[in-house]
Design a protein around this motif. Structure first.
Motif, PDB file in Angstrom:
ATOM      1  N   ARG A  49       0.799  -1.232   0.000  1.00 35.71           N
ATOM      2  CA  ARG A  49       0.000   0.000   0.000  1.00 35.71           C
ATOM      3  C   ARG A  49       0.829   1.279   0.000  1.00 35.71           C
ATOM      4  NH1 ARG A  49      -3.359  -2.879   4.383  1.00 35.71           N
ATOM      5  NH2 ARG A  49      -5.026  -3.813   3.164  1.00 35.71           N
ATOM      6  N   GLY A  50       2.122   1.143   0.343  1.00 34.19           N
ATOM      7  CA  GLY A  50       2.966   2.335   0.427  1.00 34.19           C
ATOM      8  C   GLY A  50       2.678   3.183   1.644  1.00 34.19           C
ATOM      9  N   ASN A  56       6.358  -0.670  -2.626  1.00 37.50           N
ATOM     10  CA  ASN A  56       7.261  -1.621  -3.259  1.00 37.50           C
ATOM     11  C   ASN A  56       6.559  -2.983  -3.253  1.00 37.50           C
ATOM     12  OD1 ASN A  56       9.319  -3.521  -3.825  1.00 37.50           O
ATOM     13  ND2 ASN A  56      10.890  -2.118  -3.052  1.00 37.50           N
ATOM     14  N   ILE A  57       5.864  -3.286  -4.353  1.00 35.21           N
ATOM     15  CA  ILE A  57       5.085  -4.525  -4.445  1.00 35.21           C
ATOM     16  C   ILE A  57       5.988  -5.742  -4.288  1.00 35.21           C
ATOM     17  CG2 ILE A  57       3.527  -5.880  -5.901  1.00 35.21           C
ATOM     18  CD1 ILE A  57       2.139  -3.319  -5.409  1.00 35.21           C
ATOM     19  N   ALA A  58       7.148  -5.718  -4.926  1.00 34.97           N
ATOM     20  CA  ALA A  58       8.062  -6.866  -4.857  1.00 34.97           C
ATOM     21  C   ALA A  58       8.482  -7.153  -3.416  1.00 34.97           C
ATOM     22  CB  ALA A  58       9.282  -6.631  -5.738  1.00 34.97           C
ATOM     23  N   ARG A  59       8.808  -6.112  -2.677  1.00 36.10           N
ATOM     24  CA  ARG A  59       9.197  -6.307  -1.274  1.00 36.10           C
ATOM     25  C   ARG A  59       8.007  -6.802  -0.457  1.00 36.10           C
ATOM     26  NH1 ARG A  59      13.092  -2.147   1.156  1.00 36.10           N
ATOM     27  NH2 ARG A  59      14.525  -3.514   0.090  1.00 36.10           N
ATOM     28  N   GLY A  60       6.826  -6.266  -0.758  1.00 40.20           N
ATOM     29  CA  GLY A  60       5.618  -6.735  -0.077  1.00 40.20           C
ATOM     30  C   GLY A  60       5.382  -8.214  -0.332  1.00 40.20           C
ATOM     31  N   LEU A  61       5.547  -8.638  -1.571  1.00 44.05           N
ATOM     32  CA  LEU A  61       5.373 -10.062  -1.892  1.00 44.05           C
ATOM     33  C   LEU A  61       6.411 -10.918  -1.181  1.00 44.05           C
ATOM     34  CD1 LEU A  61       4.573  -9.845  -5.710  1.00 44.05           C
ATOM     35  CD2 LEU A  61       2.998 -10.328  -3.842  1.00 44.05           C
ATOM     36  N   GLY A  62       7.617 -10.408  -1.055  1.00 42.52           N
ATOM     37  CA  GLY A  62       8.654 -11.128  -0.319  1.00 42.52           C
ATOM     38  C   GLY A  62       8.263 -11.344   1.139  1.00 42.52           C
ATOM     39  N   HIS A  77      -4.352 -16.045   1.742  1.00 40.19           N
ATOM     40  CA  HIS A  77      -5.488 -15.302   1.189  1.00 40.19           C
ATOM     41  C   HIS A  77      -4.990 -14.050   0.478  1.00 40.19           C
ATOM     42  CE1 HIS A  77      -8.985 -12.504   1.426  1.00 40.19           C
ATOM     43  NE2 HIS A  77      -9.564 -13.556   0.886  1.00 40.19           N
ATOM     44  N   ALA A  78      -4.095 -13.312   1.119  1.00 33.67           N
ATOM     45  CA  ALA A  78      -3.563 -12.092   0.515  1.00 33.67           C
ATOM     46  C   ALA A  78      -2.825 -12.397  -0.785  1.00 33.67           C
ATOM     47  CB  ALA A  78      -2.640 -11.383   1.503  1.00 33.67           C
ATOM     48  N   MET A  79      -2.023 -13.450  -0.776  1.00 35.18           N
ATOM     49  CA  MET A  79      -1.287 -13.819  -1.981  1.00 35.18           C
ATOM     50  C   MET A  79      -2.263 -14.245  -3.077  1.00 35.18           C
ATOM     51  SD  MET A  79       1.872 -13.891  -3.069  1.00 35.18           S
ATOM     52  CE  MET A  79       3.135 -14.365  -1.934  1.00 35.18           C
ATOM     53  N   GLY A  80      -3.301 -14.957  -2.692  1.00 29.87           N
ATOM     54  CA  GLY A  80      -4.319 -15.360  -3.652  1.00 29.87           C
ATOM     55  C   GLY A  80      -4.988 -14.157  -4.299  1.00 29.87           C
ATOM     56  N   LEU A  81      -5.303 -13.147  -3.513  1.00 27.06           N
ATOM     57  CA  LEU A  81      -5.922 -11.931  -4.053  1.00 27.06           C
ATOM     58  C   LEU A  81      -4.982 -11.211  -5.021  1.00 27.06           C
ATOM     59  CD1 LEU A  81      -7.681 -10.487  -0.887  1.00 27.06           C
ATOM     60  CD2 LEU A  81      -8.771 -11.537  -2.878  1.00 27.06           C
ATOM     61  N   TYR A  85      -6.119 -10.739  -8.957  1.00 26.43           N
ATOM     62  CA  TYR A  85      -6.328  -9.447  -9.600  1.00 26.43           C
ATOM     63  C   TYR A  85      -5.093  -8.923 -10.345  1.00 26.43           C
ATOM     64  CZ  TYR A  85     -10.671  -9.539  -7.072  1.00 26.43           C
ATOM     65  OH  TYR A  85     -11.909  -9.909  -6.594  1.00 26.43           O
ATOM     66  N   GLY A  86      -3.978  -9.663 -10.252  1.00 19.81           N
ATOM     67  CA  GLY A  86      -2.772  -9.226 -10.947  1.00 19.81           C
ATOM     68  C   GLY A  86      -2.224  -7.923 -10.402  1.00 19.81           C
ATOM     69  N   TYR A  87      -2.215  -7.791  -9.093  1.00 23.85           N
ATOM     70  CA  TYR A  87      -1.767  -6.557  -8.463  1.00 23.85           C
ATOM     71  C   TYR A  87      -0.238  -6.534  -8.405  1.00 23.85           C
ATOM     72  CZ  TYR A  87      -1.837  -2.538  -5.375  1.00 23.85           C
ATOM     73  OH  TYR A  87      -1.668  -1.288  -4.847  1.00 23.85           O
ATOM     74  N   GLY A  88       0.384  -5.833  -9.342  1.00 27.61           N
ATOM     75  CA  GLY A  88       1.837  -5.717  -9.361  1.00 27.61           C
ATOM     76  C   GLY A  88       2.547  -6.897  -9.989  1.00 27.61           C
ATOM     77  N   ILE A  89       1.810  -7.922 -10.341  1.00 30.12           N
ATOM     78  CA  ILE A  89       2.348  -9.112 -11.001  1.00 30.12           C
ATOM     79  C   ILE A  89       1.336  -9.555 -12.048  1.00 30.12           C
ATOM     80  CG2 ILE A  89       3.712  -9.922  -9.019  1.00 30.12           C
ATOM     81  CD1 ILE A  89       1.427 -11.894  -8.430  1.00 30.12           C
TER      82      ILE A  89
END
Length: 122
Positions: A49-50, A56-62, A77-81, A85-89
Motif C-alpha cells: 500500500r505504500g 514496493n510490491i516486490a518487497r511486499g510479496l517477499g 489469502h492475501a497472496m491469492g488476491l 487481480y494481478g496486483y503488481g504481477i
C-alpha cells in the motif's frame, strides 16, 4: 536479554492504529527479524500500500512469502488476491486458487469465499 516479538508487534499495531505508519514499519521489521509471522504479514500490507514506506510490491510479496513460510494463514489469502487481480504481477487465476485452497486447508476464514467468487465469475 531475549527480544520479544510480541511486544514489537504490539508496539507496531499501536503506531499504525495512530496512523504513524513509519513507526509501525520500524517495529514490524523488528518483529519480523525475530521470527514473528504476523510482523511479516503486516509489513507486506504496508509495502503493497505504500504506508510508512515507499510502495514496493516486490518487497511486499517477499514479506508475504516469509509470512507463509512462518505459518501465517492470512498470507495465503492475501497472496491469492494478488494473483487473482494481478496486483503488481501478472494475473494468474490458477496460482490464486492454489493459495486460496492452501489457506482453506489451514483454516483461513476467507479462503472459501474467495474460491466461490472465482467459481462464479466463469
Amino acid at each position: 536479554m531475549q527480544e520479544d516479538p510480541k511486544s514489537y508487534f504490539e508496539m507496531a499495531q499501536m503506531a499504525c492504529k495512530n496512523k504513524n505508519y513509519t513507526r509501525g514499519v520500524k517495529f514490524y521489521l523488528k518483529a519480523a527479524k525475530v521470527g514473528d509471522a504476523r510482523g511479516c504479514y503486516q509489513l507486506a500490507a504496508l509495502y503493497v500500500r505504500g504506508r510508512g514506506v515507499k510502495q514496493n510490491i516486490a518487497r511486499g510479496l517477499g514479506y508475504l512469502q516469509k509470512a507463509i513460510r512462518r505459518g501465517e494463514i492470512r498470507a495465503h489469502h492475501a497472496m491469492g488476491l494478488i494473483y487473482q487481480y494481478g496486483y503488481g504481477i501478472p494475473q494468474n487465476i490458477a496460482k490464486a486458487k492454489e493459495h486460496f485452497l492452501k489457506g482453506m486447508k489451514l483454516g483461513g476464514p476467507f479462503a472459501q469465499i474467495a474460491l466461490d467468487k472465482i467459481a462464479h465469475k466463469k
